[in-house]
Design a protein around this motif. Sequence first.
Motif, mmCIF file in Angstrom:
data_model
loop_
_atom_site.group_PDB
_atom_site.id
_atom_site.type_symbol
_atom_site.label_atom_id
_atom_site.label_comp_id
_atom_site.label_asym_id
_atom_site.label_seq_id
_atom_site.Cartn_x
_atom_site.Cartn_y
_atom_site.Cartn_z
ATOM 1 N N UNK A 4 19.818 -3.643 -3.766
ATOM 2 C CA UNK A 4 20.177 -3.018 -5.039
ATOM 3 C C UNK A 4 19.049 -2.143 -5.572
ATOM 4 N N UNK A 5 17.816 -2.450 -5.202
ATOM 5 C CA UNK A 5 16.674 -1.710 -5.743
ATOM 6 C C UNK A 5 16.695 -0.238 -5.371
ATOM 7 N N UNK A 6 17.326 0.123 -4.234
ATOM 8 C CA UNK A 6 17.300 1.532 -3.838
ATOM 9 C C UNK A 6 18.142 2.386 -4.777
ATOM 10 N N UNK A 37 0.820 -1.220 0.000
ATOM 11 C CA UNK A 37 0.000 0.000 0.000
ATOM 12 C C UNK A 37 0.853 1.269 0.000
ATOM 13 N N UNK A 38 2.137 1.133 0.349
ATOM 14 C CA UNK A 38 3.016 2.315 0.321
ATOM 15 C C UNK A 38 3.085 2.889 -1.089
ATOM 16 N N UNK A 39 2.988 2.029 -2.097
ATOM 17 C CA UNK A 39 3.052 2.512 -3.476
ATOM 18 C C UNK A 39 1.871 3.412 -3.828
ATOM 19 N N UNK A 40 0.783 3.334 -3.062
ATOM 20 C CA UNK A 40 -0.360 4.223 -3.296
ATOM 21 C C UNK A 40 -0.002 5.680 -2.982
ATOM 22 N N UNK A 93 10.957 -0.680 -6.142
ATOM 23 C CA UNK A 93 10.908 0.447 -5.198
ATOM 24 C C UNK A 93 11.020 1.782 -5.923
ATOM 25 N N UNK A 94 11.612 1.759 -7.109
ATOM 26 C CA UNK A 94 11.787 3.003 -7.872
ATOM 27 C C UNK A 94 10.456 3.635 -8.272
ATOM 28 N N UNK A 95 9.360 2.934 -8.080
ATOM 29 C CA UNK A 95 8.041 3.524 -8.344
ATOM 30 C C UNK A 95 7.762 4.684 -7.392
ATOM 31 N N UNK A 96 8.481 4.728 -6.270
ATOM 32 C CA UNK A 96 8.353 5.867 -5.350
ATOM 33 C C UNK A 96 9.226 6.999 -5.902
ATOM 34 N N UNK A 97 8.736 7.624 -6.928
ATOM 35 C CA UNK A 97 9.539 8.560 -7.721
ATOM 36 C C UNK A 97 9.879 9.853 -6.997
ATOM 37 N N UNK A 98 9.147 10.176 -5.932
ATOM 38 C CA UNK A 98 9.413 11.405 -5.182
ATOM 39 C C UNK A 98 10.227 11.169 -3.906
ATOM 40 N N UNK A 99 10.505 9.929 -3.592
ATOM 41 C CA UNK A 99 11.184 9.611 -2.327
ATOM 42 C C UNK A 99 12.614 10.155 -2.323
#
Length: 435
Positions: free
Chosen positions: A76-78, A30-33, A55-61
């Motif tokens: 590696x995903x970060x 749900x974090x991706x929401x 995790x890169x879907x969190x484009x503003x993080x």
Amino acid sequence: MDTLARLKAGLLAGTTRLDLSCGLSEFPQEIFDLADSLEILNLSGNALSSLPDDLHRLTRMKVLFCSDNQFTELPACIGQCPQLSMVGFKANRIVSVPAAALPAKLRWLILTDNCIEQLPEALGEHFLMQKLMLSGNRLRQLPGSMAKLHNLELLRLSANQLEYLPAWLLQLESLAWLAYAGNPMGEAFDTPQDDTQVVEIPWAELTLAQQLGEGASGVIRQGLWRGTQPVAVKLYKGHMTSDGTPLNEMNACLAAGNHPNLIKVLGRIVDHPQGATGLVMELIDPAFKNLAGLPSLDTCSRDVYAAHTQPTPQAALRIARGIASVAAHLHARGIAHGDLYAHNILWREDGECLLGDFGAACFYPRDRSRAAELMERIEVNAFGILLGELLDICGIGGNVEDLDMLHAECTQPDMLDRPWFEDIHDQLNEYSLPE
């Protein structure tokens, strides 16, 4: 309703910061929401060992905290997160740091208290890096590519397995705050050059009262020594901090000796019933306050000053003199404070000041070597940054040529052209501001 329940119920739309510490063993999808708004994600204090590949879907993080979890590898995903600039994985079980795990915009990396033996050469390609915190690992050497980190200002290397500091490290022109205590570098890096007589104070002679403060390394309480003398008692917690170990801090406090701009150490506690270590110190006048707050996520390596912190120009000059004097005193004893920041300075409105917090302090040999000269000049850079801040908050920055010039000399990139602390103190003593 707790935060996780609210997240799953879709009640956190538009959130820019999310803190979840609730025993998680899997990443909540749900974090991706929140991808359109989330800038700070704090998943510290869980049982996570992996993060999703997308995790890169969190484009503003911009900030990711995953301390006190169960990671054995920096994910590696970060490295694919486009805006991520601050990464914190303190106190995990990390052994491996893949090059792919380092985001392109990385400025601040915290890997304190893990099991890392080697860092990737790619680390030196992250030219935006300002703060790198690696204390409490198993590093035997550093990647030579780090010589290219020309923006690196703060570096924590304490409690590793380093046998020497590479020559390039001491020549990083932006470096201002360096800690490396607790590495096997030889006796000259473990003990001060001057013998210090240490008074031993039995625990039974102390009576404790209210708590005065608590930091990463220990708790300070007011007390009485032998029933009559008011004192402050600091008991160390005994575990790794971001700067190093409490034992290193205690040794540096004792080695620093006496100076008007240091909190006086009266003795070391012995015979504590639980074997705890601690110091007995002079009780400070409550009129003393912290000069600044810690750096924020936005300021990264710069302290945050409260709006009401506005010393007069005369008081600011007195603070600068006091800190230059105590820094000269420490370096004459082969001690680098390592954290010469406004947030570690107590001050009164008249400009009287005290330098505290020796958690990042290190010893070095005063052998007239190039390395010894550079060690002091690294700390001079920190002082120059502090001087610039003092000039700004008292309103005379850019308007007093001599002081602006001194600030520039202390922070110039040609390190060996920076002045010594003794010369800085002499210059400040010769200068006076109109009342």
